[in-house]
Write an enzyme that holds these catalytic residues in place. Structure first.
Site, mmCIF file in Angstrom:
data_model
loop_
_atom_site.group_PDB
_atom_site.id
_atom_site.type_symbol
_atom_site.label_atom_id
_atom_site.label_comp_id
_atom_site.label_asym_id
_atom_site.label_seq_id
_atom_site.Cartn_x
_atom_site.Cartn_y
_atom_site.Cartn_z
ATOM 1 N N TYR A 1 -7.749 6.127 2.714
ATOM 2 C CA TYR A 1 -6.853 6.318 1.582
ATOM 3 C C TYR A 1 -6.347 7.754 1.484
ATOM 4 O O TYR A 1 -5.312 8.007 0.880
ATOM 5 C CB TYR A 1 -7.555 5.894 0.296
ATOM 6 C CG TYR A 1 -7.839 4.416 0.276
ATOM 7 C CD1 TYR A 1 -6.807 3.503 0.077
ATOM 8 C CD2 TYR A 1 -9.118 3.920 0.504
ATOM 9 C CE1 TYR A 1 -7.041 2.144 0.086
ATOM 10 C CE2 TYR A 1 -9.365 2.557 0.513
ATOM 11 C CZ TYR A 1 -8.322 1.671 0.303
ATOM 12 O OH TYR A 1 -8.558 0.323 0.328
ATOM 13 N N ASP B 1 5.697 -6.128 5.862
ATOM 14 C CA ASP B 1 6.123 -7.490 6.172
ATOM 15 C C ASP B 1 6.049 -8.417 4.959
ATOM 16 O O ASP B 1 6.921 -9.255 4.754
ATOM 17 C CB ASP B 1 5.328 -8.056 7.342
ATOM 18 C CG ASP B 1 3.833 -8.091 7.070
ATOM 19 O OD1 ASP B 1 3.335 -7.219 6.336
ATOM 20 O OD2 ASP B 1 3.150 -8.982 7.595
ATOM 21 N N GLU C 1 -9.275 -0.153 11.789
ATOM 22 C CA GLU C 1 -9.967 -1.048 10.863
ATOM 23 C C GLU C 1 -9.970 -2.505 11.317
ATOM 24 O O GLU C 1 -10.881 -3.268 10.985
ATOM 25 C CB GLU C 1 -9.334 -0.965 9.473
ATOM 26 C CG GLU C 1 -7.883 -1.397 9.430
ATOM 27 C CD GLU C 1 -7.285 -1.322 8.033
ATOM 28 O OE1 GLU C 1 -7.927 -1.810 7.088
ATOM 29 O OE2 GLU C 1 -6.183 -0.774 7.901
ATOM 30 N N ILE D 1 -5.262 9.625 4.091
ATOM 31 C CA ILE D 1 -4.130 9.885 4.974
ATOM 32 C C ILE D 1 -2.873 9.137 4.552
ATOM 33 O O ILE D 1 -1.778 9.444 5.039
ATOM 34 C CB ILE D 1 -4.464 9.570 6.448
ATOM 35 C CG1 ILE D 1 -4.624 8.061 6.667
ATOM 36 C CG2 ILE D 1 -5.709 10.309 6.891
ATOM 37 C CD1 ILE D 1 -4.792 7.677 8.127
ATOM 38 N N ARG D 2 -2.996 8.170 3.661
ATOM 39 C CA ARG D 2 -1.796 7.425 3.263
ATOM 40 C C ARG D 2 -1.205 7.906 1.939
ATOM 41 O O ARG D 2 -0.109 7.484 1.574
ATOM 42 C CB ARG D 2 -2.106 5.932 3.182
ATOM 43 C CG ARG D 2 -2.837 5.496 1.921
ATOM 44 C CD ARG D 2 -3.034 4.002 1.897
ATOM 45 N NE ARG D 2 -3.370 3.541 0.551
ATOM 46 C CZ ARG D 2 -3.484 2.265 0.210
ATOM 47 N NH1 ARG D 2 -3.296 1.332 1.123
ATOM 48 N NH2 ARG D 2 -3.781 1.919 -1.019
ATOM 49 N N GLY E 1 0.808 -1.208 0.000
ATOM 50 C CA GLY E 1 0.000 0.000 0.000
ATOM 51 C C GLY E 1 0.845 1.263 0.000
ATOM 52 O O GLY E 1 2.034 1.241 0.313
ATOM 53 N N THR F 1 6.408 -7.559 1.786
ATOM 54 C CA THR F 1 7.540 -7.177 0.933
ATOM 55 C C THR F 1 8.833 -7.774 1.457
ATOM 56 O O THR F 1 9.669 -8.279 0.695
ATOM 57 C CB THR F 1 7.664 -5.647 0.877
ATOM 58 O OG1 THR F 1 6.427 -5.097 0.436
ATOM 59 C CG2 THR F 1 8.789 -5.221 -0.045
ATOM 60 N N ASP G 1 0.958 1.768 9.419
ATOM 61 C CA ASP G 1 0.437 1.102 10.616
ATOM 62 C C ASP G 1 1.480 1.017 11.722
ATOM 63 O O ASP G 1 1.142 0.728 12.874
ATOM 64 C CB ASP G 1 -0.043 -0.310 10.280
ATOM 65 C CG ASP G 1 -1.343 -0.321 9.500
ATOM 66 O OD1 ASP G 1 -1.932 0.762 9.319
ATOM 67 O OD2 ASP G 1 -1.776 -1.405 9.069
#
Length: 448
Positions: A360, A178, A307, A362-363, A86, A180, A208
């Protein structure tokens, strides 16, 4: 989390370092503005002791930093960068700093960006290699996302390694979480099995903040900052209507760091829920009874939920997984909204309920100043490690220092927010919510 052994903290090396570093640093303290880092430099695994007689002093991380001798001859190196998973604030900063460090600090002639994650290493998806130049990366740090593109899901390890070998890539920088890093670990092990001198170095990326041995990953601070702005709007909405209730769902699949960080930064949240703690909804001690009291007493409420929180409330509903194998959680935000509306309606209490999901947003924004600095440092330490022939490792951030963490240790578990931590205790203090909103267990047994 099991305590690692000294062997678990050992870093893999490709071999003897025969080339002098081109960096203008000193070999002894004070010789220049900065010094090379020795492999003998370590960082204690433990920095706190409950009992001064306890001496767990045999566990050390290898400290990250530029080495005086290099495994690779910089003039012949071909390097590549891949971003997976992400989006996260700061990815473009990392790409840019990796390139600049390779090109201008070490004099590496060829650096490639790989398009759309690991799928860019699979010829079945086309040629994923982009020759990188100064002009290409000059302003990418001013934008969110990743200009290389990203994707989820694994690709065949041997196919990826064949592609890297055909391109004569000496070092691969893997920017991701993790999943990746599991791919990076597999690539590194496959390369060693073939006897290929290829350095594979991971750079931790997750808003996160759930990668172990990384006190704070880049992008987390920006995500918290943007989430706080959303909560400020939610607070205004809640106070702007009779018995206003606003529920804000934030990212946090397995860890509640964003929810907790945004709550303490805001100081306007009344209830916060994280994946690490269960909660009930129904009276007498469930969330809905406490929410009713809050609304009766103060006339409004702001609720933040990660979430991954409350998944136990969905019972035995089927579970799906995304391309990376992560569980696709049921929508706790919508579920809470509907339960709150039904609860107040059944009790004939007026309630104006609103729901906000800024996940989406905030990222995908550019990194703030703190994350921009952190991204730059992660990137540069990764380059130093690769040039020295270190492989199958992630750049960690341990008690304020950058360290080398073996990839197998990074992928062994996820970091979570401890309910006993000072951060969660700060959440409880800021919200005033009960430490636990769980009803006593019921017994099906009849009278004795």
């Amino acid at each position: 989390m099991m305590l690692p052994s000294p062997e678990d903290l050992a870093i893999c090396s490709l071999g003897e370092c025969r080339f002098p570093s081109p960096l203008q640093l000193g070999a002894a303290s004070g010789e220049y503005h900065g010094d090379f880092m020795s492999d003998a430099a370590k960082v204690r695994f433990h920095v706190e002791l409950e009992n001064l007689d306890t001496r767990p002093d045999d566990l050390f991380f290898e400290r990250a930093g530029p080495r005086e001798r290099l495994f690779f001859d910089p003039a012949t190196v071909r390097a590549a960068i891949v971003t997976c998973g992400g989006l996260c604030p700061g990815i473009n900063n990392v790409i840019r700093s990796v390139f600049l460090t390779l090109k201008y600090n070490y004099g590496v002639p060829e650096v490639y960006g790989i398009r759309y994650g690991y799928r860019g290493l699979n010829p079945a998806h086309g040629d994923g290699f982009i020759p990188m130049t100064h002009e290409l990366v000059e302003n990418i740090h001013l934008h969110g996302g990743t200009f290389l593109g990203s994707s989820r899901g694994p690709q065949p390890v041997e196919v990826m390694l064949d592609t890297l070998t055909a391109r004569r890539i000496d070092m691969l920088f893997c920017v991701g979480g993790d999943g990746t890093q599991r791919g990076a670990d597999a690539l590194s092990q496959a390369a060693r099995a073939r006897g290929l001198p290829m350095a594979v170095v991971g750079i931790p990326k997750t808003i996160d903040n759930d990668i172990p041995y990384v006190f704070r990953s880049f992008g987390y601070g920006t995500a918290v900052e943007k989430a706080r702005e959303v909560i400020a709007g939610a607070h205004a909405e809640a106070k702007g209507a009779p018995n206003g209730i606003v529920i804000v769902k934030l990212m946090g699949r397995n860890a509640g760091f964003i929810a907790a960080g945004a709550t303490t930064a805001s100081q306007e949240v009344n209830f916060a829920f994280i994946p690490e703690l269960p909660f009930d909804l129904d009276p007498p001690n469930g969330f809905l009874a406490h929410l009713e009291k809050r609304v009766r007493d103060r006339g409004h409420a702001v609720v933040v939920v990660a979430e991954g929180a409350g998944q136990h409330l969905f019972g035995n509903l089927p579970v799906e997984r995304d391309a990376s194998g992560n569980i696709k959680h049921h929508d706790i935000g919508v579920y809470l909204r509907d339960r709150v509306i039904a609860y107040f309606r059944d009790r004939q209490i007026e309630a104006n309920v609103k729901y906000i999901d800024p996940s989406y947003l905030i990222r995908s924004v550019p990194a703030n100043c703190d994350d921009a600095q952190l991204s730059d440092r992660f990137a540069r330490y990764a380059v130093h490690a690769a040039m020295a022939g270190k492989t199958d490792l992630l750049i960690g951030y341990w008690h304020g220092l950058f360290v080398h963490v073996p990839m197998r240790l990074v992928t062994s578990h996820k970091k979570q927010l401890s309910p006993k931590s000072s951060l969660w205790l700060s959440v409880l203090a800021a919200t005033g919510q009960p430490a636990l909103m769980v009803n006593p267990p019921t017994s099906d047994a009849g009278p004795a």
